[in-house]
Design an enzyme around this catalytic site. Sequence first.
Site, PDB file in Angstrom:
ATOM      1  CE1 TYR A  32      -3.283  -2.764   0.149  1.00 47.16           C
ATOM      2  CE2 TYR A  32      -3.919  -2.023   2.338  1.00 47.16           C
ATOM      3  CZ  TYR A  32      -4.104  -2.854   1.262  1.00 47.16           C
ATOM      4  OH  TYR A  32      -5.116  -3.773   1.292  1.00 47.16           O
TER       5      TYR A  32
ATOM      6  CB  SER B 196     -14.422   6.419   5.677  1.00 47.53           C
ATOM      7  OG  SER B 196     -14.933   7.732   5.555  1.00 47.53           O
TER       8      SER B 196
ATOM      9  CG  LEU C 221     -19.067  -0.570   2.250  1.00 44.51           C
ATOM     10  CD1 LEU C 221     -18.790   0.812   2.834  1.00 44.51           C
ATOM     11  CD2 LEU C 221     -20.522  -0.953   2.463  1.00 44.51           C
TER      12      LEU C 221
ATOM     13  CB  SER D 260     -22.084   5.837   9.651  1.00 45.78           C
ATOM     14  OG  SER D 260     -23.143   5.117   9.048  1.00 45.78           O
ATOM     15  CG  ASN D 261     -18.384   2.719   7.442  1.00 45.97           C
ATOM     16  OD1 ASN D 261     -19.452   2.785   6.847  1.00 45.97           O
ATOM     17  ND2 ASN D 261     -17.256   3.157   6.907  1.00 45.97           N
TER      18      ASN D 261
ATOM     19  CB  ILE E  20     -11.026  -3.901   6.631  1.00 43.07           C
ATOM     20  CG1 ILE E  20     -10.984  -4.816   5.387  1.00 43.07           C
ATOM     21  CG2 ILE E  20     -10.513  -4.639   7.852  1.00 43.07           C
ATOM     22  CD1 ILE E  20      -9.585  -5.217   4.971  1.00 43.07           C
TER      23      ILE E  20
END
Length: 380
Positions: free
Chosen positions: A138, A339, A285, A347-348, A336
């Site tokens: 990453y 955001s 998502l 919220s997640n 996972i």
Amino acid sequence: LQLVIDFIQFDFDTYIYISMMVNTIFTTIATKQLLFVVFVLLSSRMLDASSSSSIISTAVTNEEELEVVSLLRGITSKEKNGNNIIPSIKIGIDNKGKDVMMPLIGAGTWQYNDTIAYQSVCKAFEAGYTFVDTAFGYGNQVGVGNAIRDCWDRPREDLFVMTKIPGGYTSSQVYEAHVQNLLQLQLDYVDHVMTHFPSDWAQHHASPELRQDEWRGLEHLYKEGKARSIGISHYCTNHIDDILEIATVRPSVNQVEYHIGSQDIDHVITKCQNENITFMSFSSLCGPCEIDDNRNSLTNGELVTSIGKTYNKTGSQVSLRYIVQQALEGKMGSVIPKSNNMKHIQSNKNIFDFELTKEHMMTLQAATKPAGSDGDCDVP
């Protein structure tokens, strides 16, 4: 129960969560009532784990013992933020014989640079997250490591850190890469490290023998205590078999694309269940999906939004709950989502205070859009 409610003044969502967990394990009404009271008292710190275990041992059968222990650990290690609780699941045992418990939601960092990763992980910690996912590939582990250094204010053992080693590496390359992981993360160990792909991304270094050599390198990290558990990602059934053929430490996690609409794209969920490997979703998502019709969106599409209205939840929360509800049933592992927006991060996380009905679960399970991305199983 009413006395407990009056005395402790627990919020209603906490009762719903504990009640759901007890109901998934125990069958008799008397046992459920006893366990409910014990877990409420335990989670309110009015009983310690030892006293709770003594009470529980009088009510449960041997077959239920492991699930009781797992639930006890989940309750005692829960993280509260507002009215929300994050349960954990056991994914293995470390080289010291201690259970490795993985929270059911973590902070993703894919596609974030060091700066954004730092910001998002710090916000996640503030919101009560105790799990962060990153990777050697990453390019953001310095940012994640700085966030752990600056923003994590609790004991190291309360934090779950997951990272990855590029696929297609030899055992010696695995060791060298993980040394870099630890330096960048500023840690002595991680809680989980996995090989990122069954080969290098270009598939120039791809063979059963190379996968086995890479796995031996991961086992070396595990045995030295540089990783408390080890696993795989993007692995199909044939790739898993390559590892199991030589493994002295079995994979604890297989991280594969999975979300509403994907189905079991690589036909590997059952394989993981049969081999006692925790199947873990990435892209829950459908972040990388090319959605040609916004009605199929997993954040604000028609299906997830309409179901969410029943529970006063968002489409994203329904999409994430669909997976963690299966995790609570012992069928898979964590989610996972990523955001850098504090509202979305919070919220997640707020997905453990409601339960999708069987009808809604079946409707979501039957969805075929947005479709998953296949292709990993053709890696030789």
